[in-house]
Design a protein around this motif. Structure first.
Motif, PDB file in Angstrom:
ATOM      1  N   SER A 158       0.858  -1.192   0.000  1.00 57.30           N
ATOM      2  CA  SER A 158       0.000   0.000   0.000  1.00 57.30           C
ATOM      3  C   SER A 158       0.894   1.242   0.000  1.00 57.30           C
ATOM      4  O   SER A 158       2.027   1.214   0.482  1.00 57.30           O
ATOM      5  N   PRO A 159       0.406   2.358  -0.544  1.00 62.06           N
ATOM      6  CA  PRO A 159       1.226   3.577  -0.610  1.00 62.06           C
ATOM      7  C   PRO A 159       1.557   4.111   0.781  1.00 62.06           C
ATOM      8  O   PRO A 159       0.808   3.914   1.736  1.00 62.06           O
ATOM      9  N   LEU A 160       2.690   4.802   0.884  1.00 65.62           N
ATOM     10  CA  LEU A 160       3.089   5.417   2.148  1.00 65.62           C
ATOM     11  C   LEU A 160       2.229   6.648   2.410  1.00 65.62           C
ATOM     12  O   LEU A 160       1.904   7.402   1.497  1.00 65.62           O
ATOM     13  N   ASP A 161       1.869   6.840   3.665  1.00 60.93           N
ATOM     14  CA  ASP A 161       1.057   7.995   4.049  1.00 60.93           C
ATOM     15  C   ASP A 161       1.902   9.162   4.556  1.00 60.93           C
ATOM     16  O   ASP A 161       1.368  10.175   4.964  1.00 60.93           O
ATOM     17  N   GLU A 162       3.214   9.019   4.538  1.00 64.77           N
ATOM     18  CA  GLU A 162       4.064  10.074   5.066  1.00 64.77           C
ATOM     19  C   GLU A 162       4.871  10.716   3.942  1.00 64.77           C
ATOM     20  O   GLU A 162       5.106  10.120   2.904  1.00 64.77           O
ATOM     21  N   GLU A 163       5.268  11.942   4.195  1.00 68.09           N
ATOM     22  CA  GLU A 163       6.084  12.671   3.235  1.00 68.09           C
ATOM     23  C   GLU A 163       7.540  12.274   3.431  1.00 68.09           C
ATOM     24  O   GLU A 163       8.014  12.119   4.550  1.00 68.09           O
ATOM     25  N   ILE A 164       8.254  12.162   2.350  1.00 65.31           N
ATOM     26  CA  ILE A 164       9.685  11.877   2.428  1.00 65.31           C
ATOM     27  C   ILE A 164      10.409  13.213   2.415  1.00 65.31           C
ATOM     28  O   ILE A 164      10.222  14.025   1.499  1.00 65.31           O
ATOM     29  N   PRO A 165      11.226  13.483   3.447  1.00 66.47           N
ATOM     30  CA  PRO A 165      11.882  14.802   3.527  1.00 66.47           C
ATOM     31  C   PRO A 165      12.938  14.980   2.437  1.00 66.47           C
ATOM     32  O   PRO A 165      13.547  14.021   1.979  1.00 66.47           O
ATOM     33  N   GLU A 166      13.122  16.226   2.021  1.00 62.75           N
ATOM     34  CA  GLU A 166      14.180  16.564   1.078  1.00 62.75           C
ATOM     35  C   GLU A 166      15.515  16.478   1.807  1.00 62.75           C
ATOM     36  O   GLU A 166      15.631  16.873   2.962  1.00 62.75           O
ATOM     37  N   ILE A 167      16.514  15.985   1.144  1.00 65.88           N
ATOM     38  CA  ILE A 167      17.848  15.849   1.739  1.00 65.88           C
ATOM     39  C   ILE A 167      18.816  16.707   0.943  1.00 65.88           C
ATOM     40  O   ILE A 167      18.858  16.629  -0.283  1.00 65.88           O
ATOM     41  N   ASP A 168      19.564  17.542   1.673  1.00 67.22           N
ATOM     42  CA  ASP A 168      20.557  18.379   1.022  1.00 67.22           C
ATOM     43  C   ASP A 168      21.721  17.483   0.622  1.00 67.22           C
ATOM     44  O   ASP A 168      22.439  16.961   1.479  1.00 67.22           O
ATOM     45  N   ASP A 169      21.893  17.288  -0.664  1.00 65.51           N
ATOM     46  CA  ASP A 169      22.931  16.390  -1.168  1.00 65.51           C
ATOM     47  C   ASP A 169      23.653  17.071  -2.326  1.00 65.51           C
ATOM     48  O   ASP A 169      23.375  16.807  -3.493  1.00 65.51           O
ATOM     49  N   PRO A 170      24.590  17.985  -2.002  1.00 61.40           N
ATOM     50  CA  PRO A 170      25.280  18.705  -3.078  1.00 61.40           C
ATOM     51  C   PRO A 170      26.159  17.749  -3.886  1.00 61.40           C
ATOM     52  O   PRO A 170      26.614  16.727  -3.369  1.00 61.40           O
ATOM     53  N   PRO A 171      26.414  18.091  -5.149  1.00 64.13           N
ATOM     54  CA  PRO A 171      27.261  17.222  -5.962  1.00 64.13           C
ATOM     55  C   PRO A 171      28.686  17.201  -5.420  1.00 64.13           C
ATOM     56  O   PRO A 171      29.161  18.169  -4.838  1.00 64.13           O
ATOM     57  N   THR A 172      29.340  16.105  -5.621  1.00 64.26           N
ATOM     58  CA  THR A 172      30.723  15.992  -5.146  1.00 64.26           C
ATOM     59  C   THR A 172      31.656  16.717  -6.095  1.00 64.26           C
ATOM     60  O   THR A 172      31.361  16.908  -7.274  1.00 64.26           O
ATOM     61  N   THR A 173      32.781  17.151  -5.551  1.00 67.10           N
ATOM     62  CA  THR A 173      33.781  17.822  -6.383  1.00 67.10           C
ATOM     63  C   THR A 173      34.959  16.881  -6.552  1.00 67.10           C
ATOM     64  O   THR A 173      35.309  16.144  -5.626  1.00 67.10           O
ATOM     65  N   PRO A 174      35.567  16.898  -7.732  1.00 61.95           N
ATOM     66  CA  PRO A 174      36.710  16.000  -7.946  1.00 61.95           C
ATOM     67  C   PRO A 174      37.853  16.352  -7.001  1.00 61.95           C
ATOM     68  O   PRO A 174      38.090  17.507  -6.696  1.00 61.95           O
ATOM     69  N   GLU A 175      38.533  15.333  -6.536  1.00 57.14           N
ATOM     70  CA  GLU A 175      39.663  15.531  -5.621  1.00 57.14           C
ATOM     71  C   GLU A 175      40.966  15.474  -6.413  1.00 57.14           C
ATOM     72  O   GLU A 175      41.090  14.715  -7.374  1.00 57.14           O
ATOM     73  N   ASP A 176      41.915  16.280  -5.978  1.00 51.91           N
ATOM     74  CA  ASP A 176      43.238  16.236  -6.589  1.00 51.91           C
ATOM     75  C   ASP A 176      44.040  15.199  -5.814  1.00 51.91           C
ATOM     76  O   ASP A 176      44.453  15.434  -4.675  1.00 51.91           O
ATOM     77  N   ILE A 177      44.247  14.038  -6.429  1.00 52.14           N
ATOM     78  CA  ILE A 177      44.951  12.978  -5.703  1.00 52.14           C
ATOM     79  C   ILE A 177      46.447  12.958  -5.965  1.00 52.14           C
ATOM     80  O   ILE A 177      47.184  12.169  -5.391  1.00 52.14           O
ATOM     81  N   PHE A 178      46.941  13.810  -6.861  1.00 50.54           N
ATOM     82  CA  PHE A 178      48.375  13.842  -7.147  1.00 50.54           C
ATOM     83  C   PHE A 178      48.993  15.127  -6.712  1.00 50.54           C
ATOM     84  O   PHE A 178      48.666  16.169  -6.702  1.00 50.54           O
TER      85      PHE A 178
END
Length: 80
Positions: free
Chosen positions: A60-80
């Protein structure tokens, strides 16, 4: 209480021995387990598991709202 009894014929199916199961003993299954119990051969139906689509259709469908999650995009890391 009397148990229904019926004779059935054995036959060869390739290299396997097979038995014709009379209509009144048909199993409502696509698969069985088979094992020996002393001198008896026991055949039991395997209960079919529901498919994912059947499980999802039964939810059956959920009766609750799913909260928005702040998920900014990742930035590339300088590994060298």
């Amino acid at each position: 209480m009397s148990v229904p009894v019926r004779h059935a014929r054995l036959f060869r199916n390739g290299r396997n021995q097979a038995v014709r199961i009379p209509r009144e003993f048909e199993l409502a299954a696509d698969e069985v387990v088979i094992y020996r119990e002393d001198h008896r051969l026991v055949i039991e139906p395997v209960e079919r598991r529901p498919s994912l689509a059947e499980v999802l259709a039964g939810l059956s469908p959920l009766d609750e709202e799913i909260p928005e999650i702040d998920d900014p995009p990742t930035t590339p890391e300088d590994i060298f």
